[in-house]
Write a protein that holds these residues in place. Structure first.
Motif, PDB file in Angstrom:
ATOM      1  N   GLU A  72       0.822  -1.201   0.000  1.00  0.00           N
ATOM      2  CA  GLU A  72       0.000   0.000   0.000  1.00  0.00           C
ATOM      3  C   GLU A  72       0.864   1.263   0.000  1.00  0.00           C
ATOM      4  O   GLU A  72       0.583   2.234  -0.690  1.00  0.00           O
ATOM      5  CB  GLU A  72      -0.884   0.008   1.239  1.00  0.00           C
ATOM      6  N   ARG A  73       1.927   1.216   0.813  1.00  0.00           N
ATOM      7  CA  ARG A  73       2.835   2.366   0.892  1.00  0.00           C
ATOM      8  C   ARG A  73       3.494   2.624  -0.464  1.00  0.00           C
ATOM      9  O   ARG A  73       3.597   3.747  -0.919  1.00  0.00           O
ATOM     10  CB  ARG A  73       3.904   2.084   1.946  1.00  0.00           C
ATOM     11  N   TYR A  74       3.915   1.537  -1.099  1.00  0.00           N
ATOM     12  CA  TYR A  74       4.581   1.667  -2.399  1.00  0.00           C
ATOM     13  C   TYR A  74       3.615   2.254  -3.428  1.00  0.00           C
ATOM     14  O   TYR A  74       3.958   3.119  -4.216  1.00  0.00           O
ATOM     15  CB  TYR A  74       5.081   0.299  -2.884  1.00  0.00           C
ATOM     16  N   LEU A  75       2.383   1.738  -3.411  1.00  0.00           N
ATOM     17  CA  LEU A  75       1.396   2.234  -4.381  1.00  0.00           C
ATOM     18  C   LEU A  75       1.129   3.720  -4.167  1.00  0.00           C
ATOM     19  O   LEU A  75       0.951   4.489  -5.107  1.00  0.00           O
ATOM     20  CB  LEU A  75       0.087   1.440  -4.265  1.00  0.00           C
ATOM     21  N   LYS A  76       1.129   4.119  -2.883  1.00  0.00           N
ATOM     22  CA  LYS A  76       0.872   5.523  -2.558  1.00  0.00           C
ATOM     23  C   LYS A  76       1.986   6.414  -3.120  1.00  0.00           C
ATOM     24  O   LYS A  76       1.721   7.477  -3.685  1.00  0.00           O
ATOM     25  CB  LYS A  76       0.792   5.669  -1.034  1.00  0.00           C
ATOM     26  N   VAL A  77       3.224   5.941  -2.966  1.00  0.00           N
ATOM     27  CA  VAL A  77       4.350   6.726  -3.506  1.00  0.00           C
ATOM     28  C   VAL A  77       4.221   6.833  -5.024  1.00  0.00           C
ATOM     29  O   VAL A  77       4.370   7.913  -5.599  1.00  0.00           O
ATOM     30  CB  VAL A  77       5.719   6.071  -3.154  1.00  0.00           C
ATOM     31  N   ILE A  78       3.906   5.704  -5.670  1.00  0.00           N
ATOM     32  CA  ILE A  78       3.767   5.712  -7.131  1.00  0.00           C
ATOM     33  C   ILE A  78       2.673   6.706  -7.545  1.00  0.00           C
ATOM     34  O   ILE A  78       2.854   7.503  -8.458  1.00  0.00           O
ATOM     35  CB  ILE A  78       3.434   4.294  -7.659  1.00  0.00           C
ATOM     36  N   HIS A  79       1.578   6.676  -6.814  1.00  0.00           N
ATOM     37  CA  HIS A  79       0.473   7.574  -7.123  1.00  0.00           C
ATOM     38  C   HIS A  79       0.906   9.037  -6.969  1.00  0.00           C
ATOM     39  O   HIS A  79       0.690   9.866  -7.849  1.00  0.00           O
ATOM     40  CB  HIS A  79      -0.718   7.252  -6.209  1.00  0.00           C
ATOM     41  N   GLN A  80       1.568   9.337  -5.846  1.00  0.00           N
ATOM     42  CA  GLN A  80       2.004  10.723  -5.602  1.00  0.00           C
ATOM     43  C   GLN A  80       2.978  11.208  -6.665  1.00  0.00           C
ATOM     44  O   GLN A  80       2.894  12.340  -7.140  1.00  0.00           O
ATOM     45  CB  GLN A  80       2.708  10.811  -4.251  1.00  0.00           C
ATOM     46  N   GLU A  81       3.905  10.326  -7.022  1.00  0.00           N
ATOM     47  CA  GLU A  81       4.907  10.726  -8.014  1.00  0.00           C
ATOM     48  C   GLU A  81       4.274  10.930  -9.394  1.00  0.00           C
ATOM     49  O   GLU A  81       4.683  11.784 -10.157  1.00  0.00           O
ATOM     50  CB  GLU A  81       6.031   9.692  -8.097  1.00  0.00           C
ATOM     51  N   THR A  82       3.242  10.134  -9.693  1.00  0.00           N
ATOM     52  CA  THR A  82       2.537  10.303 -10.969  1.00  0.00           C
ATOM     53  C   THR A  82       1.833  11.655 -10.989  1.00  0.00           C
ATOM     54  O   THR A  82       1.866  12.379 -11.986  1.00  0.00           O
ATOM     55  CB  THR A  82       1.476   9.190 -11.162  1.00  0.00           C
ATOM     56  N   LEU A  83       1.222  12.004  -9.843  1.00  0.00           N
ATOM     57  CA  LEU A  83       0.545  13.299  -9.768  1.00  0.00           C
ATOM     58  C   LEU A  83       1.539  14.430  -9.970  1.00  0.00           C
ATOM     59  O   LEU A  83       1.264  15.421 -10.639  1.00  0.00           O
ATOM     60  CB  LEU A  83      -0.140  13.465  -8.403  1.00  0.00           C
ATOM     61  N   ARG A  84       2.734  14.262  -9.356  1.00  0.00           N
ATOM     62  CA  ARG A  84       3.724  15.333  -9.466  1.00  0.00           C
ATOM     63  C   ARG A  84       4.228  15.487 -10.903  1.00  0.00           C
ATOM     64  O   ARG A  84       4.411  16.600 -11.394  1.00  0.00           O
ATOM     65  CB  ARG A  84       4.894  15.081  -8.521  1.00  0.00           C
ATOM     66  N   LEU A  85       4.428  14.357 -11.565  1.00  0.00           N
ATOM     67  CA  LEU A  85       4.850  14.412 -12.973  1.00  0.00           C
ATOM     68  C   LEU A  85       3.819  15.162 -13.804  1.00  0.00           C
ATOM     69  O   LEU A  85       4.158  15.992 -14.638  1.00  0.00           O
ATOM     70  CB  LEU A  85       4.969  12.993 -13.536  1.00  0.00           C
ATOM     71  N   ASN A  86       2.562  14.834 -13.532  1.00  0.00           N
ATOM     72  CA  ASN A  86       1.475  15.465 -14.252  1.00  0.00           C
ATOM     73  C   ASN A  86       1.481  16.982 -14.028  1.00  0.00           C
ATOM     74  O   ASN A  86       1.376  17.773 -14.960  1.00  0.00           O
ATOM     75  CB  ASN A  86       0.164  14.857 -13.737  1.00  0.00           C
ATOM     76  N   ARG A  87       1.662  17.381 -12.748  1.00  0.00           N
ATOM     77  CA  ARG A  87       1.686  18.809 -12.412  1.00  0.00           C
ATOM     78  C   ARG A  87       2.847  19.505 -13.108  1.00  0.00           C
ATOM     79  O   ARG A  87       2.719  20.593 -13.659  1.00  0.00           O
ATOM     80  CB  ARG A  87       1.848  18.936 -10.900  1.00  0.00           C
ATOM     81  N   LEU A  88       3.994  18.829 -13.059  1.00  0.00           N
ATOM     82  CA  LEU A  88       5.206  19.396 -13.637  1.00  0.00           C
ATOM     83  C   LEU A  88       5.012  19.647 -15.137  1.00  0.00           C
ATOM     84  O   LEU A  88       5.332  20.723 -15.650  1.00  0.00           O
ATOM     85  CB  LEU A  88       6.344  18.394 -13.411  1.00  0.00           C
TER      86      LEU A  88
END
Ligand code: ADP
Length: 262
Positions: A72-88
């Motif tokens: 779950e923790r790993y998936l959360k990191v992946i999700h957050q990083e995907t959001l950040r890429l999108n924002r960037l």
């Protein structure tokens, strides 16, 4: 300087000298260096979240993580990083579009207190998560502000997001507006860590961060203030920041007021 042309001066008896043209390439060179810096920065900023997404995905795929909590923790990191890429990517596109100077924004009279109210409401989840109290201080009879409402909302959102993001829990952020001599200034004041004097002149540059790791871990892209400045300057307005390390920061922008009406 580079030697652009060189021509020998000759007479019947032989050469007696040469004329050369020296070209000043300082400005060109500076631009070229800036561009290279920017490309290097962008690549780095894109690679960092991608590398972490890749690493966490591979760890999940090779089946060694049995523990569901870790998954779950790993998936959360992946999700957050995907959001950040999108924002960037969105912010990079925004910047490129603004800088191209090709966009034409419709300019309307903006009612600042209702814009401020809308932005505070929009950021409510973040504001509550960081346990910040946002206090709007709007004077009576403030004139309307001239600008493109969507873009000015973006400016205010970026400034307020930063104030909330970098402030300690339990602190207060104040949003003030004031009208003077046909202009309106909006400021966002926080009680956060402030900005050291050596960073102040660079704070509006793309990817300049006081603490890279803190900004990243808090979801920052390093582009928010560059976008704020571009938008305000494209409107013919000014941005400003007053800050001392440990004393909080006051970010502000000034735009023209709509003539005559309130
Ligand atoms: P970021 O996405 O990293 O927040 P910005 O361009 O919005 O990028 O801001 C650039 C840097 O300026 C931030 O990384 C942070 O170090 C600093 N900064 C911006 N706003 C504040 C603030 N209100 N208080 C303290 N530091 C700030």
């Amino acid at each position: 300087f580079v030697l652009a042309h060189l021509a020998p001066l000759r007479e019947a008896g032989g050469s007696y000298g040469a004329v050369g043209v020296l070209q000043d390439i300082t400005e060109l060179r500076k631009l070229e260096l800036l561009r290279r810096d920017f490309v290097a920065n962008v690549s780095h900023e894109l690679r960092t979240p991608l590398t972490s997404i890749q690493g966490f995905l591979e760890a999940l795929m090779d089946g060694t993580i049995g523990e569901s909590q870790a998954r779950e923790r790993y998936l959360k990191v992946i999700h957050q990083e995907t959001l950040r890429l999108n924002r960037l990517i969105n912010e990079l596109l925004d910047l490129a579009q603004i800088e191209s100077g090709k966009v034409r924004w419709e300019i309307n009279p903006i009612d600042v207190p209702s814009l401020v109210g809308r932005v505070i409401l929009k950021l409510k989840p973040q504001i509550e998560r960081h346990q910040i109290t946002v206090v709007p201080e709007m004077p009576e009879g403030l004139p309307l502000m001239l600008g493109n409402e969507d873009r000015i909302e973006q400016v205010l959102t970026n400034l307020l997001e930063n104030a909330v993001r970098y402030s300690p829990p339990g602190s207060t952020v104040t949003v003030r507006a004031a009208g003077r001599e046909g202009k309106i200034t909006v400021e966002v004041a926080d009680r956060g860590p402030g900005i050291p004097p050596e960073d102040l002149p660079h704070i509006w540059e793309r990817f300049h961060r006081v603490e890279k790791s803190r900004s990243r871990s808090l979801g920052g892209t390093g582009l928010g203030l560059a976008i704020v400045r571009q938008i305000i300057e494209a409107h013919g307005g000014q941005v400003d920041v007053q800050s001392e390390a440990g004393q909080g920061s006051v970010f502000s922008f000034t735009l023209a007021a709509a003539p005559g009406e309130s």
